[in-house]
Motif scaffolding. Sequence first.
Motif, PDB file in Angstrom:
ATOM      1  N   VAL A  48       0.951  -1.257  -0.164  1.00  0.00           N
ATOM      2  CA  VAL A  48       0.143   0.227  -0.130  1.00  0.00           C
ATOM      3  C   VAL A  48       0.918   1.224   0.069  1.00  0.00           C
ATOM      4  N   HIS A  49       0.506   2.236  -0.797  1.00  0.00           N
ATOM      5  CA  HIS A  49       1.251   3.729  -0.665  1.00  0.00           C
ATOM      6  C   HIS A  49       0.132   4.330   0.158  1.00  0.00           C
ATOM      7  N   LEU A  50       0.647   4.831   1.109  1.00  0.00           N
ATOM      8  CA  LEU A  50       0.065   5.562   2.126  1.00  0.00           C
ATOM      9  C   LEU A  50       0.284   7.003   2.086  1.00  0.00           C
ATOM     10  N   VAL A  51      -0.790   7.690   1.666  1.00  0.00           N
ATOM     11  CA  VAL A  51      -0.498   9.206   1.806  1.00  0.00           C
ATOM     12  C   VAL A  51      -1.497   9.909   2.608  1.00  0.00           C
ATOM     13  N   GLY A  52      -1.021  10.718   3.616  1.00  0.00           N
ATOM     14  CA  GLY A  52      -1.641  11.511   4.444  1.00  0.00           C
ATOM     15  C   GLY A  52      -1.626  12.963   4.374  1.00  0.00           C
ATOM     16  N   HIS A  53      -2.724  13.824   4.600  1.00  0.00           N
ATOM     17  CA  HIS A  53      -2.638  15.299   4.666  1.00  0.00           C
ATOM     18  C   HIS A  53      -2.975  15.707   5.811  1.00  0.00           C
ATOM     19  N   SER A  54      -2.085  16.649   6.439  1.00  0.00           N
ATOM     20  CA  SER A  54      -2.503  17.410   7.657  1.00  0.00           C
ATOM     21  C   SER A  54      -2.794  16.255   8.888  1.00  0.00           C
ATOM     22  N   LEU A  55      -3.876  16.407   9.404  1.00  0.00           N
ATOM     23  CA  LEU A  55      -4.017  15.344  10.489  1.00  0.00           C
ATOM     24  C   LEU A  55      -3.914  14.049   9.898  1.00  0.00           C
ATOM     25  N   GLY A  56      -4.119  13.749   8.573  1.00  0.00           N
ATOM     26  CA  GLY A  56      -4.143  12.442   7.951  1.00  0.00           C
ATOM     27  C   GLY A  56      -2.791  12.120   7.857  1.00  0.00           C
ATOM     28  N   GLY A  57      -1.747  13.088   7.642  1.00  0.00           N
ATOM     29  CA  GLY A  57      -0.506  12.695   7.714  1.00  0.00           C
ATOM     30  C   GLY A  57       0.188  12.585   9.026  1.00  0.00           C
ATOM     31  N   TRP A  58      -0.277  13.257   9.891  1.00  0.00           N
ATOM     32  CA  TRP A  58       0.164  12.832  11.295  1.00  0.00           C
ATOM     33  C   TRP A  58      -0.056  11.149  11.688  1.00  0.00           C
ATOM     34  N   THR A  59      -1.521  11.125  11.268  1.00  0.00           N
ATOM     35  CA  THR A  59      -1.865   9.427  11.376  1.00  0.00           C
ATOM     36  C   THR A  59      -1.089   8.684  10.817  1.00  0.00           C
ATOM     37  N   ALA A  60      -0.694   9.063   9.422  1.00  0.00           N
ATOM     38  CA  ALA A  60      -0.151   8.330   8.684  1.00  0.00           C
ATOM     39  C   ALA A  60       1.412   7.881   9.264  1.00  0.00           C
ATOM     40  N   ALA A  61       2.170   8.793   9.711  1.00  0.00           N
ATOM     41  CA  ALA A  61       3.526   8.914  10.130  1.00  0.00           C
ATOM     42  C   ALA A  61       3.273   7.933  11.502  1.00  0.00           C
ATOM     43  N   ALA A  62       2.156   8.061  12.341  1.00  0.00           N
ATOM     44  CA  ALA A  62       2.235   7.252  13.516  1.00  0.00           C
ATOM     45  C   ALA A  62       1.856   5.730  13.139  1.00  0.00           C
ATOM     46  N   LEU A  63       1.307   5.539  12.195  1.00  0.00           N
ATOM     47  CA  LEU A  63       0.858   4.195  11.516  1.00  0.00           C
ATOM     48  C   LEU A  63       2.206   3.463  11.265  1.00  0.00           C
ATOM     49  N   ALA A  64       3.040   4.210  10.385  1.00  0.00           N
ATOM     50  CA  ALA A  64       4.277   3.971   9.795  1.00  0.00           C
ATOM     51  C   ALA A  64       5.396   3.497  10.836  1.00  0.00           C
ATOM     52  N   ILE A  65       5.203   4.551  11.752  1.00  0.00           N
ATOM     53  CA  ILE A  65       6.228   4.215  13.114  1.00  0.00           C
ATOM     54  C   ILE A  65       5.805   2.669  13.623  1.00  0.00           C
ATOM     55  N   LYS A  66       4.647   2.371  13.775  1.00  0.00           N
ATOM     56  CA  LYS A  66       4.020   1.020  14.398  1.00  0.00           C
ATOM     57  C   LYS A  66       4.532  -0.140  13.631  1.00  0.00           C
ATOM     58  N   ASP A  67       4.007  -0.086  12.426  1.00  0.00           N
ATOM     59  CA  ASP A  67       4.043  -1.371  11.478  1.00  0.00           C
ATOM     60  C   ASP A  67       4.114  -0.805   9.858  1.00  0.00           C
ATOM     61  N   CYS A  68       5.174  -1.214   9.093  1.00  0.00           N
ATOM     62  CA  CYS A  68       5.500  -0.857   7.840  1.00  0.00           C
ATOM     63  C   CYS A  68       5.086  -1.969   7.098  1.00  0.00           C
ATOM     64  N   SER A  69       4.645  -3.096   7.625  1.00  0.00           N
ATOM     65  CA  SER A  69       4.636  -4.647   6.827  1.00  0.00           C
ATOM     66  C   SER A  69       3.741  -4.438   5.597  1.00  0.00           C
ATOM     67  N   ARG A  70       2.848  -3.595   5.670  1.00  0.00           N
ATOM     68  CA  ARG A  70       1.631  -3.786   4.467  1.00  0.00           C
ATOM     69  C   ARG A  70       2.047  -2.463   3.447  1.00  0.00           C
ATOM     70  N   LEU A  71       2.872  -1.825   3.878  1.00  0.00           N
ATOM     71  CA  LEU A  71       3.278  -0.504   3.226  1.00  0.00           C
ATOM     72  C   LEU A  71       4.179  -0.561   2.282  1.00  0.00           C
TER      73      LEU A  71
END
Length: 266
Positions: free
Chosen positions: A94-117
Amino acid sequence: MSHAVTTRTLGGVRIKLMRGAAPPGGGAPLLFLHGAGGASAWLPFMDRLAQRHDLWVPEHPGFGDSDTPPWLKRVEDLAYYYLDVLAELDLTGVHLVGHSLGGWTAAALAIKDCSRLASLTLIAAAGVHVHGVQRLDNFMGNPEQTLRGLIHDQRIADQLLALDVPPEERDRQLKNRFTTARLVWQPRSYDPYLPPWLHRIRVPAHVVWGEHDRLFPLRIGEEYQRFIPGARLSVLPGCGHLPPMEQPEPCAAAVLQFLASVEGRA
């Protein structure tokens, strides 16, 4: 490009989901996480991404037409929620793209687990604080003042302010504002514990920023680039905090060029 709007229960929450028609031959999945303004409309920016990718645009729990679960209290909750959603949908690469609040969410997600990204793109992301950098407070002032502060080209702000907004959309905007306040009120729009863990992001990363962003100035984008190993930074001249709306074509082009390089097509 055609897209579908559905209501689905994902991760145990009933949410609105927009999805772009997959291009011929498929196209790698792209999950776009919206900002505090919500995802009430399919934008030209999304249309452009959907020409190359299987685009998923969920409306966050607590926003717009989606339900508000009792557990939603922090941006971290959204990050864990989308990890569950990715697992439930069994999406990989998955290509994960987040804007503003969604960018913060995306960064927090990727810190936890990048296995599906396959990659991470942050557009004008919240979440990081830089001491001494002055920021616009988007909870102060009326809606017109807020919008004008988010957009650099005031001609575009004039066009948006001239639009007739129906009562139901105003209700959605108010709901979005309340939910955003719950998630980011204190400390205001950042997590002091986020930067020390950005080194855990082990997928190709791209930081896209408006040169004249007043809500999260470019210095914050540079800090994201500094903390994420190997991150690339693209700066959009003459643009404020809302690149997908203010400069949809240049913003989409920057995102797609990066994703093509990740997939070996550039």
